[in-house]
Structure formats: structure tokens, C-alpha cells
Enzyme design. Sequence first.
Site, PDB file in Angstrom:
ATOM      1  N   THR A   1       0.816  -1.216   0.000  1.00  0.00           N
ATOM      2  CA  THR A   1       0.000   0.000   0.000  1.00  0.00           C
ATOM      3  C   THR A   1       0.853   1.270   0.000  1.00  0.00           C
ATOM      4  O   THR A   1       0.580   2.207  -0.755  1.00  0.00           O
ATOM      5  CB  THR A   1      -0.948   0.024   1.206  1.00  0.00           C
ATOM      6  OG1 THR A   1      -0.200  -0.145   2.416  1.00  0.00           O
ATOM      7  CG2 THR A   1      -1.992  -1.068   1.096  1.00  0.00           C
TER       8      THR A   1
ATOM      9  N   LYS B   1       9.729   1.151   8.202  1.00  0.00           N
ATOM     10  CA  LYS B   1      10.006   1.561   9.574  1.00  0.00           C
ATOM     11  C   LYS B   1      10.167   0.322  10.445  1.00  0.00           C
ATOM     12  O   LYS B   1       9.322  -0.572  10.416  1.00  0.00           O
ATOM     13  CB  LYS B   1       8.858   2.421  10.118  1.00  0.00           C
ATOM     14  CG  LYS B   1       8.605   3.704   9.320  1.00  0.00           C
ATOM     15  CD  LYS B   1       7.342   4.405   9.750  1.00  0.00           C
ATOM     16  CE  LYS B   1       7.084   5.644   8.902  1.00  0.00           C
ATOM     17  NZ  LYS B   1       5.810   6.316   9.254  1.00  0.00           N
TER      18      LYS B   1
ATOM     19  N   LYS C   1       7.188   4.081  17.549  1.00  0.00           N
ATOM     20  CA  LYS C   1       5.814   4.594  17.666  1.00  0.00           C
ATOM     21  C   LYS C   1       4.805   3.499  17.328  1.00  0.00           C
ATOM     22  O   LYS C   1       3.661   3.531  17.805  1.00  0.00           O
ATOM     23  CB  LYS C   1       5.624   5.836  16.799  1.00  0.00           C
ATOM     24  CG  LYS C   1       5.915   5.647  15.317  1.00  0.00           C
ATOM     25  CD  LYS C   1       4.737   5.161  14.512  1.00  0.00           C
ATOM     26  CE  LYS C   1       5.142   4.828  13.091  1.00  0.00           C
ATOM     27  NZ  LYS C   1       4.003   4.381  12.257  1.00  0.00           N
TER      28      LYS C   1
ATOM     29  N   VAL D   1       1.078  -6.784   7.542  1.00  0.00           N
ATOM     30  CA  VAL D   1       2.183  -6.770   8.501  1.00  0.00           C
ATOM     31  C   VAL D   1       1.886  -5.796   9.642  1.00  0.00           C
ATOM     32  O   VAL D   1       1.453  -4.658   9.410  1.00  0.00           O
ATOM     33  CB  VAL D   1       3.499  -6.367   7.799  1.00  0.00           C
ATOM     34  CG1 VAL D   1       4.639  -6.249   8.819  1.00  0.00           C
ATOM     35  CG2 VAL D   1       3.853  -7.389   6.718  1.00  0.00           C
TER      36      VAL D   1
END
Length: 334
Positions: free
Chosen positions: A11, A105, A191, A279
Amino acid sequence: MTDISILGSGTWGTALAKTLAQAGNKVSLWSVSGDEIDELKNTHRHRNLPGAVIPESIFMTADMGEAVMDAQIVIIVVPSIFVRSTSESLRPFLKKGQIVACAAKGLEEKTLFTLCEVIEDVIGKNDDNPVVALSGPTHAEEVAIDYPTTIVCASENEDAAKTVQKSFVGTCIRPYINPDIKGVELCGALKNIMALACGISTGLGYGDNTKAAIMTRGMSEIASLGRSLGCNIQTFSGLAGMGDLIVTATSMHSRNNRAGILIGQGVPVDEAVRQVGMVVEGLNALPGARAMAKKYNVSMPIIETMGLIADGIITPKDAVESLFNRDLKSEIIF
């Protein structure tokens, strides 16, 4: 016009390809899956981005050499666990002067490297192929339909960061640069764990007060680790820090938030990931985050408690009681 290769057709990779192509850049989109590329070519839509039409100008391929051949910027946008293998596949095709950016990330569990450090470990840390981290409050679902968005282009190489920054001119994304690549990447990885915790809070039936506490105390933990690593403290209150935490912890676009809600409702961790269907990077980042806290002797009680929940050692309800019964302390470290 900049020649840009996107490695990864999930995405976020697809949303980046779309917005960069719309701005007039020459964009290639690569996937390890030939079937996935065929579907994108045939439909010009991504199954998880139903509101977006993929421009016909994007060159799509399952051949990495073909994808990166003329690229000025190569952007790696694969799940964190595949950044090393993707970098290894990329290395033989890299040419001098190509910038390698990373829009994924996470942390690598065994090495405790950030993902840009993983890339540098594979291709070498040098000015021939400078590395840039892309991070910030950037839901793919919103970028794909051109909602105003901000992003941070972080690198120790200012020229490389500015080159990537300029490629976003004319898109729905307003880019900023930041030399603190370590801090930016720490924020992006950790985060996600705090967003999981916020989701668990929601799943337990708690409200805004609890979520606000997790977000602020969670960012305090992340900043404490960053301070011990020599990062710029301002990074943690910026777009890549608090900005990214807010969007990830409060939106149903967030896989981490959605998985956390399920876990808080009593769904086992593995089943929660299965139900989300994509994920959940917060879970991938947990082992590395806990190891870093131990290595650098930084108190990170939310991170540690999330690890206990993920391991099935403590229930979410008991985790809240455990955190609230800790010894009293000052909010500010003097």
C-alpha cells in the site's frame, strides 16, 4: 523531473508511486511477485487502496535490474524483515550517484540496526550511494487519494536529503529535511509499539485519557532512548516523532492500532495479526526495542510491558494494573 524507482508494491509503495508519478516524475514500481505486478498492470488499482487509480505512466516490473537501471532515487518500501534481503538483491545493480531511500520503519532484531543502517551494512556507507530515511505521519490510504500530508527526509548527507525533498514538489506531500536520521528512524520504529498499546487500551474499553497517557509517556520513553544515543531531542516532538505517533495511534487505517484493539478484546496475538491481514510492524519491532532498552540501560516500562503481552506472559488488563502500580516519580528528569 526525477527518475525514481520504488521497490515494494504494498500500500505505501504504491501510494508513493502514484503521488510521485502524478507530479511528473518518471516512476518505476517493482515487486518480487510477478503475479502482483500483472494484477497492477491489468487493473491499475491496488486491492487495499480501493479509492486510488494507478497512473498508466508508472513502469511496473518484477525485474529489479530493469526497475533501478536509470533511477536517481531508489526507495525501498518493503516490510522491515525484508529490508536486508531487498538491499542484497539491489546491491549488484546500484550505480555511483544513486540515492537509496527507505520508507519502511522498524528495527533489525539481531543487530539492533535501524533500517537505513541495515541498508548501509549491505551496500556500504559512502557518498556514492547516500541513504535517506522517509518517515512521518503518512497513511498510504490518505496519500493515495491526495489528502494533504507531511513527510521527513532524513540524512546525514544534506544534498541527498534535499534531492529527495525536491522530488515531492507538486505532490500532496509537503517534505521537510532533518539531519537526525537515527532519531527519525527510532521514532518510526517505536511509535508502532505505542500505537499497539493505544489499540489495546481501546480494546479494553478505556477512553481518551488512557490513550493520551500512553502517547505522551510512550514518546517520553522513545525520547529517553534517543537521548542516550545522541539524537536531537527536537526530533521526538516533530513530524517523525509525535506527529507519526498521533496518526498511528488514533486511526483505523493503522494496522498496529487495529491489531491492538483485537488483542485488548482478548484475541490471541497471532490471530489478531491474521485478522488484520497485513504486517503489524509494532510486533516486529518489539524484540529489538526491548534489547536496546537493556543495552543502553534506559527505563522503558511501556515497551517492556508490551513485550510481556506479546509473549503471553501477562494479560492486557493485568498490564495496566502493573504500569499504574509502579513507584511514583517525577514527569521531568532533572
